[in-house]
Design an enzyme around this catalytic site. Structure first.
Site, PDB file in Angstrom:
ATOM      1  N   HIS A  53       0.850  -1.198   0.000  1.00  0.00           N
ATOM      2  CA  HIS A  53       0.000   0.000   0.000  1.00  0.00           C
ATOM      3  C   HIS A  53       0.882   1.243   0.000  1.00  0.00           C
ATOM      4  CE1 HIS A  53      -2.991  -2.903   1.641  1.00  0.00           C
ATOM      5  NE2 HIS A  53      -3.645  -2.347   0.659  1.00  0.00           N
TER       6      HIS A  53
ATOM      7  N   THR B 278       0.895  -0.826  -5.963  1.00  0.00           N
ATOM      8  CA  THR B 278      -0.428  -1.437  -6.109  1.00  0.00           C
ATOM      9  C   THR B 278      -0.916  -2.167  -4.872  1.00  0.00           C
ATOM     10  OG1 THR B 278       0.256  -3.537  -7.080  1.00  0.00           O
ATOM     11  CG2 THR B 278      -0.191  -1.719  -8.578  1.00  0.00           C
ATOM     12  N   CYS B 279      -2.087  -1.688  -4.440  1.00  0.00           N
ATOM     13  CA  CYS B 279      -2.665  -2.227  -3.209  1.00  0.00           C
ATOM     14  C   CYS B 279      -3.482  -3.467  -3.516  1.00  0.00           C
ATOM     15  CB  CYS B 279      -3.538  -1.150  -2.590  1.00  0.00           C
ATOM     16  SG  CYS B 279      -4.895  -0.667  -3.671  1.00  0.00           S
ATOM     17  N   ILE B 280      -4.478  -3.691  -2.690  1.00  0.00           N
ATOM     18  CA  ILE B 280      -5.439  -4.763  -2.918  1.00  0.00           C
ATOM     19  C   ILE B 280      -6.800  -4.125  -3.119  1.00  0.00           C
ATOM     20  CG2 ILE B 280      -4.282  -6.567  -1.632  1.00  0.00           C
ATOM     21  CD1 ILE B 280      -6.024  -5.590   0.739  1.00  0.00           C
TER      22      ILE B 280
END
Lengths: 585, 66
Positions: free
Chosen positions: A364, A406-408
């Protein structure tokens, strides 16, 4: 429960329902009416059925009842002395997820005098008016004189900086002895897989292979990022000349030494043809050649910041060798040249885009303003910057100024390529009716106190920018919706029209709200409103951007936005999109 | 058969914390839950041993997964 005159005024276009037993002869006042905010609950439990001919609060106030009615009775024309004469409906826009939509705008448009109302309320932004008419619905004759007027008053735009992007087509990608790019054939040095590991000791192993568009039936580990291959030839990020490969992108995948997917939460391992929504701004396009770089990082480091960061660093080392070759290409060999301009559109409403990015840690995180477009080195992670707002120009964004870790989850995360092709930034930057002053990136920290600290700074920044309108977007869902709501509040309470854009739908529904969140755009594309585990599925597309900008223009012009239904309803979004489609014709 | 699997508040505590996620053990040794940090709403920096609360129902089997 009765309502106050203030609430009655707020809900003057909502159904009028008496709250208690009301006697014949009563002159209806707000105290006799039920709060429309609780109607959805009452309707759901069967206590209230609202007929089609129900009158609005605005219509019944001050009118005399001709019969005694029970509590929770909707007021219809037959209950009112003298009935009710037809009144004009106001233009409305409906928010979509708690999100606004422009549906009812069409009502208004049929009535010629609406245009005059817009001008009055949107003082200083008369130039908006033709846009609203266009966005709201079909051709409206009354709008034409306005358009002509605008042509006569043409004001010169000021170009702040120009970026030339030379696109080189890739026909084939091979692995070979030396990295080269000749006649559309990109060759990547095989031994690079080993050399690139030197960039970070936490990266233990790398494999590079090529997935061609005709063979998508390939298993892939979780896709950590989709990265364009671009390099600076002249100038810094956001200006000068950039060379970019078209038709081939890098896909970064990763596991740790014990085989755990680096993005264990929200991972999207599987058959690549099924796990990617090809064509989304952040994804490979249907015919793109995918250069897959698979990195194995030290066991257990996937749950720390340094693990995913190491994978991105070594991947960037591979791309850097390709960049060095790409830098040397003669501009004459480029298949296309795209010119991006940061333009100050003098006299037009000043608009800012706020992009909330993740800053909770591990993946994140995002690298802001690397040396090379969409690169890693030289950039600062927003977590290290304390998630404080950072302003980029639209050209800096489009020149790869953001590298996303790039996160979730997969469906709602914004990859590096997403920022490179950001549809909202592109749309607003190109729109001649607004003056995009900048794109603010603000991180989302973990703890509420930090969220509000960051959000208050954002508010102060936006105030200082002196804008007439703002669009706030966020990727994904979860605790970032707390600061998302706060950002909108910080901007809204300063009297600046603001539109919110997020995925919420069913799974990610908003957990907080405030009175400034009355114009919202929903990004969901999944039929069930779920995080679909398909990369890029629920991210911001050109169509979403069009709805967001149309909604902002409507709000700046003072058009009322209809509240969203209590629960997520995809048809609202489709209706709004339909309005845009009609307007474009 | 109609099952009233109502949503109820459940408490537990954080037993593991990383830069990515938290692991929660429900009181009464009734299982564990691991969620990414962004699914945890917190007014302070979370620590191992902190108490958490969420609402959930019994878990109902919906299909055989094929």
């Amino acid at each position: 429960m009765s309502i106050t005159p203030e609430t009655a005024n707020q809900h003057k276009n909502d159904p009028a329902v008496v709250c208690c037993l009301t006697q014949e002869g009563t002159v209806i006042s707000p105290a006799d009416l039920e709060d429309p905010a609780i109607f959805p609950d009452l309707e759901e439990s069967g206590l209230l059925i609202i007929p089609e001919n129900v009158l609005t609060i605005g219509q019944v106030l001050g009118k005399k009842l001709v019969k005694t009615v029970d509590a929770l009775t909707p007021i219809t024309p037959d209950m009112i002395e003298g009935g009710i004469e037809e009144e004009e409906t106001k233009p409305e826009v409906i928010k979509e997820n708690g999100v606004a939509k422009e549906e009812a705008a069409s009502n208004a448009i049929g009535k010629g005098n609406v245009i005059r109302i817009h001008i009055e309320e949107g003082k200083g932004i008369n130039l908006e008016i033709p846009a609203i008419v266009t966005t709201a619905t079909a051709t409206e004759p009354a709008a034409r004189p306005e358009e002509e007027l605008r042509k006569e008053e043409k004001i010169e735009d000021r170009v702040k900086r120009t970026l030339l992007m030379h696109e080189f087509d890739v026909k084939e990608v091979r692995l070979g002895d030396e990295t080269s790019f000749e006649n559309g054939i990109l060759t990547i040095r095989k031994t690079l897989a080993e050399d690139a590991l030197k960039a970070d000791p936490l990266a233990k192993k790398m494999e590079i292979d090529i997935i061609t568009p005709d063979n998508k039936n390939v298993f892939t580990n979780t896709i950590m990022d989709v990265i364009p291959i671009a390099t600076k030839v002249e100038g810094a990020i956001g200006e000068g000349i950039t060379h970019v490969l078209s038709g081939a992108v890098v896909i970064l995948t990763g596991v740790d030494e014990s085989g755990i997917q680096v993005h264990e939460f929200g991972s999207c391992e599987g058959i690549i043809g099924e796990k990617v929504r090809f064509g989304r701004p952040g994804c490979p396009d249907e015919n793109d050649i995918m250069i897959r770089i698979h990195v194995t990082i030290q066991a257990g480091t996937g749950m720390e910041r340094r693990g995913p960061y190491a994978a991105h660093k070594v991947c960037d080392a591979v791309i850097q060798e390709i960049r060095e070759v790409l830098k040397k290409k003669a501009p004459s060999e480029a298949a296309r040249v795209i010119e991006y301009k940061d333009v100050e559109r003098v006299g037009r409403p000043r608009v800012v885009i706020v992009k909330e990015i993740m800053g909770q840690g591990a993946m994140h995180d995002n690298v802001i303003l690397p040396k090379e477009p969409a690169g890693v080195l030289g950039g600062r992670p927003n977590v290290d910057l304390g998630n404080i707002p950072v302003v980029l120009s639209s050209n800096e964004v489009r020149d790869g100024g953001i590298h996303a870790l790039t996160c979730i989850g997969p469906a709602s995360k914004e990859n590096t390529r997403h920022y490179f092709r950001e549809p909202l930034v592109n749309l607003v930057a190109e729109d001649e009716e607004v003056n995009l002053v900048g794109v603010v990136f603000v991180g989302s920290p973990q703890v509420n106190e930090e969220k509000f600290y960051v959000s208050e700074r954002l508010g102060a920044l936006i105030e200082a920018m002196g804008v007439d309108g703002a669009i706030v977007t966020t990727e994904g869902f979860g605790n970032n919706h707390i600061d998302f709501a706060s950002h909108i509040e910080q901007i809204g309470k300063r009297g600046i029209p603001v539109v919110g854009v997020t995925y919420a739908a069913y799974q990610g529904q908003l957990i907080v709200g405030n009175k400034y969140m009355d114009a919202m755009v929903e990004l969901n594309k999944d039929p069930n409103g779920m995080e679909s585990e398909i990369l890029g599925d629920n991210t911001l597309t050109r169509e979403d951007a069009e709805r967001a900008l149309a909604m902002l223009k409507a709000k700046m012009a003072g058009v009322e936005i209809k509240p969203a239904p209590k629960k997520w309803d995809q048809s609202v979004i489709e209706k709004n999109q339909e309005l845009i489609r009609k307007a474009k014709k | 058969m109609e099952i009233n699997a109502d949503v109820r508040p459940i408490k537990g505590k954080i037993i593991e914390l990383t830069e990515r996620d938290v692991k929660i053990e429900f009181y009464g040794r009734m299982g564990m839950l691991r969620v990414p940090l962004r699914m945890l709403i917190c007014g302070k920096r979370p620590e191992v041993g902190d108490e958490v609360e969420l609402k959930m129902s019994y878990v109902i089997l919906k299909s055989d997964g094929r």
